[in-house]
Scaffold this motif. Structure first.
Motif, PDB file in Angstrom:
ATOM      1  N   ASP A  71       0.856  -1.185   0.000  1.00  0.00           N
ATOM      2  CA  ASP A  71       0.000   0.000   0.000  1.00  0.00           C
ATOM      3  C   ASP A  71       0.897   1.241   0.000  1.00  0.00           C
ATOM      4  N   ARG A  72       1.003   1.938  -0.988  1.00  0.00           N
ATOM      5  CA  ARG A  72       0.444   1.959  -2.290  1.00  0.00           C
ATOM      6  C   ARG A  72       1.392   2.602  -3.247  1.00  0.00           C
ATOM      7  N   LEU A  73       1.326   2.148  -4.495  1.00  0.00           N
ATOM      8  CA  LEU A  73       2.147   2.732  -5.552  1.00  0.00           C
ATOM      9  C   LEU A  73       1.620   4.133  -5.856  1.00  0.00           C
ATOM     10  N   PRO A  74       2.490   5.024  -6.301  1.00  0.00           N
ATOM     11  CA  PRO A  74       2.053   6.406  -6.587  1.00  0.00           C
ATOM     12  C   PRO A  74       1.290   6.497  -7.906  1.00  0.00           C
ATOM     13  N   LEU A  75       0.132   5.870  -7.965  1.00  0.00           N
ATOM     14  CA  LEU A  75      -0.622   5.756  -9.217  1.00  0.00           C
ATOM     15  C   LEU A  75      -1.133   7.092  -9.739  1.00  0.00           C
ATOM     16  N   ALA A  76      -1.382   8.042  -8.864  1.00  0.00           N
ATOM     17  CA  ALA A  76      -1.900   9.338  -9.313  1.00  0.00           C
ATOM     18  C   ALA A  76      -0.854  10.102 -10.122  1.00  0.00           C
ATOM     19  N   GLU A  77       0.389   9.672 -10.036  1.00  0.00           N
ATOM     20  CA  GLU A  77       1.474  10.416 -10.686  1.00  0.00           C
ATOM     21  C   GLU A  77       2.043   9.698 -11.904  1.00  0.00           C
ATOM     22  N   VAL A  78       1.375   8.638 -12.340  1.00  0.00           N
ATOM     23  CA  VAL A  78       1.880   7.871 -13.484  1.00  0.00           C
ATOM     24  C   VAL A  78       0.731   7.516 -14.429  1.00  0.00           C
ATOM     25  N   THR A  79       1.091   7.222 -15.662  1.00  0.00           N
ATOM     26  CA  THR A  79       0.093   6.742 -16.616  1.00  0.00           C
ATOM     27  C   THR A  79      -0.171   5.259 -16.353  1.00  0.00           C
ATOM     28  N   ARG A  80      -1.165   4.721 -17.026  1.00  0.00           N
ATOM     29  CA  ARG A  80      -1.472   3.292 -16.891  1.00  0.00           C
ATOM     30  C   ARG A  80      -0.266   2.443 -17.287  1.00  0.00           C
ATOM     31  N   GLU A  81       0.353   2.767 -18.412  1.00  0.00           N
ATOM     32  CA  GLU A  81       1.517   1.995 -18.876  1.00  0.00           C
ATOM     33  C   GLU A  81       2.681   2.121 -17.899  1.00  0.00           C
ATOM     34  N   GLU A  82       2.896   3.306 -17.368  1.00  0.00           N
ATOM     35  CA  GLU A  82       3.973   3.486 -16.386  1.00  0.00           C
ATOM     36  C   GLU A  82       3.685   2.707 -15.107  1.00  0.00           C
ATOM     37  N   ALA A  83       2.431   2.668 -14.691  1.00  0.00           N
ATOM     38  CA  ALA A  83       2.065   1.887 -13.503  1.00  0.00           C
ATOM     39  C   ALA A  83       2.398   0.419 -13.719  1.00  0.00           C
ATOM     40  N   ILE A  84       2.100  -0.087 -14.902  1.00  0.00           N
ATOM     41  CA  ILE A  84       2.407  -1.484 -15.212  1.00  0.00           C
ATOM     42  C   ILE A  84       3.914  -1.706 -15.196  1.00  0.00           C
ATOM     43  N   GLN A  85       4.666  -0.755 -15.702  1.00  0.00           N
ATOM     44  CA  GLN A  85       6.120  -0.899 -15.711  1.00  0.00           C
ATOM     45  C   GLN A  85       6.689  -0.877 -14.292  1.00  0.00           C
ATOM     46  N   LEU A  86       6.187  -0.014 -13.445  1.00  0.00           N
ATOM     47  CA  LEU A  86       6.649   0.025 -12.054  1.00  0.00           C
ATOM     48  C   LEU A  86       6.247  -1.254 -11.325  1.00  0.00           C
ATOM     49  N   TYR A  87       5.052  -1.727 -11.600  1.00  0.00           N
ATOM     50  CA  TYR A  87       4.575  -3.001 -11.041  1.00  0.00           C
ATOM     51  C   TYR A  87       5.478  -4.149 -11.487  1.00  0.00           C
ATOM     52  N   TRP A  88       5.861  -4.147 -12.759  1.00  0.00           N
ATOM     53  CA  TRP A  88       6.767  -5.166 -13.292  1.00  0.00           C
ATOM     54  C   TRP A  88       8.086  -5.160 -12.516  1.00  0.00           C
ATOM     55  N   LEU A  89       8.631  -3.969 -12.301  1.00  0.00           N
ATOM     56  CA  LEU A  89       9.900  -3.880 -11.573  1.00  0.00           C
ATOM     57  C   LEU A  89       9.759  -4.354 -10.129  1.00  0.00           C
ATOM     58  N   MET A  90       8.696  -3.916  -9.453  1.00  0.00           N
ATOM     59  CA  MET A  90       8.491  -4.334  -8.061  1.00  0.00           C
ATOM     60  C   MET A  90       8.285  -5.842  -7.975  1.00  0.00           C
ATOM     61  N   SER A  91       7.488  -6.397  -8.881  1.00  0.00           N
ATOM     62  CA  SER A  91       7.256  -7.846  -8.901  1.00  0.00           C
ATOM     63  C   SER A  91       8.554  -8.589  -9.169  1.00  0.00           C
ATOM     64  N   SER A  92       9.381  -8.033 -10.044  1.00  0.00           N
ATOM     65  CA  SER A  92      10.654  -8.667 -10.388  1.00  0.00           C
ATOM     66  C   SER A  92      11.610  -8.710  -9.199  1.00  0.00           C
ATOM     67  N   LEU A  93      11.386  -7.836  -8.226  1.00  0.00           N
ATOM     68  CA  LEU A  93      12.205  -7.881  -7.013  1.00  0.00           C
ATOM     69  C   LEU A  93      11.844  -9.072  -6.120  1.00  0.00           C
ATOM     70  N   LEU A  94      10.665  -9.658  -6.344  1.00  0.00           N
ATOM     71  CA  LEU A  94      10.268 -10.862  -5.609  1.00  0.00           C
ATOM     72  C   LEU A  94      10.768 -12.123  -6.294  1.00  0.00           C
TER      73      LEU A  94
END
Length: 197
Positions: A78-101
């Protein structure tokens, strides 16, 4: 905070047991990645955490990992800064965070890496090929990616837009279910320890 047991019930677990708050330092790292990607766009699948300064994000995801391994076996970041990114950027940040797992794996046999879960108005009918994830039907408890011979270590979900109504995610403790099965049906337990589809 003491670790919650893996065999929890709704009466023995609280939001603090599964919630990991994204620290400001981690959010700042993600926004710096966003800025870098805006300057030099890279396809999502080529983004590697080691290519960016993500120390606070690593520490955060280590806490997510700890809760999924030593705690209730699930976590909510809780929680990614979604208000400050586009949908595609949110997916890219999610990809990076998931890749850390762990290394991301395909969602479908076709190699599809991301799968939207949204009510498109489609109606689920036997044999239609329509996935329940594009309808408003209640999804029963299940394991994602269970068809895979080597299932993923983690299943990650990114909520971009909370549902106006419904859309509630539910989880349960596999350890609690295991104990209940063992107590009620001990004769069936050996079968559960052998492979099956």
């Amino acid at each position: 905070m003491g670790a919650v047991a893996r065999n929890w019930t709704r009466d023995t677990i609280a939001p603090a047991d599964w919630t990991v708050t994204l620290p400001e330092a981690a959010a700042a790292e993600l926004l710096a990645v966003r800025d870098e990607i805006r300057r030099a766009p890279v396809p999502t699948f080529l983004l590697e955490p080691n290519d960016f300064a993500l120390d606070a994000c690593r520490a955060t995801m280590n806490e997510v990992r700890r809760r999924t391994q030593d705690g209730p076996m699930f976590a909510v970041l809780d929680r990614l800064p979604l208000a400050e990114v586009t949908r595609e950027e949110a997916i890219q940040l999610y990809w990076l965070m998931s890749s850390l797992l762990a290394r991301p794996v395909a969602q479908k046999i076709t190699g599809q890496m991301f799968l939207d879960v949204t009510d498109t108005g489609a109606k689920l009918k036997p044999g239609s090929g329509i996935r329940p994830t594009v309808t408003n039907v209640d999804l029963r408890f299940h394991n994602d990616n269970s068809y895979n011979q080597t299932p993923p270590d983690y299943v990650c979900l990114l909520c971009l837009h909370p549902a106006r109504q419904g859309g509630i995610s539910q989880v349960m403790s596999v350890a609690t279910v295991h104990e209940a099965l063992e107590a009620r049906y001990p004769e069936l337990m050996p079968r559960l320890y052998r492979p099956f589809w």
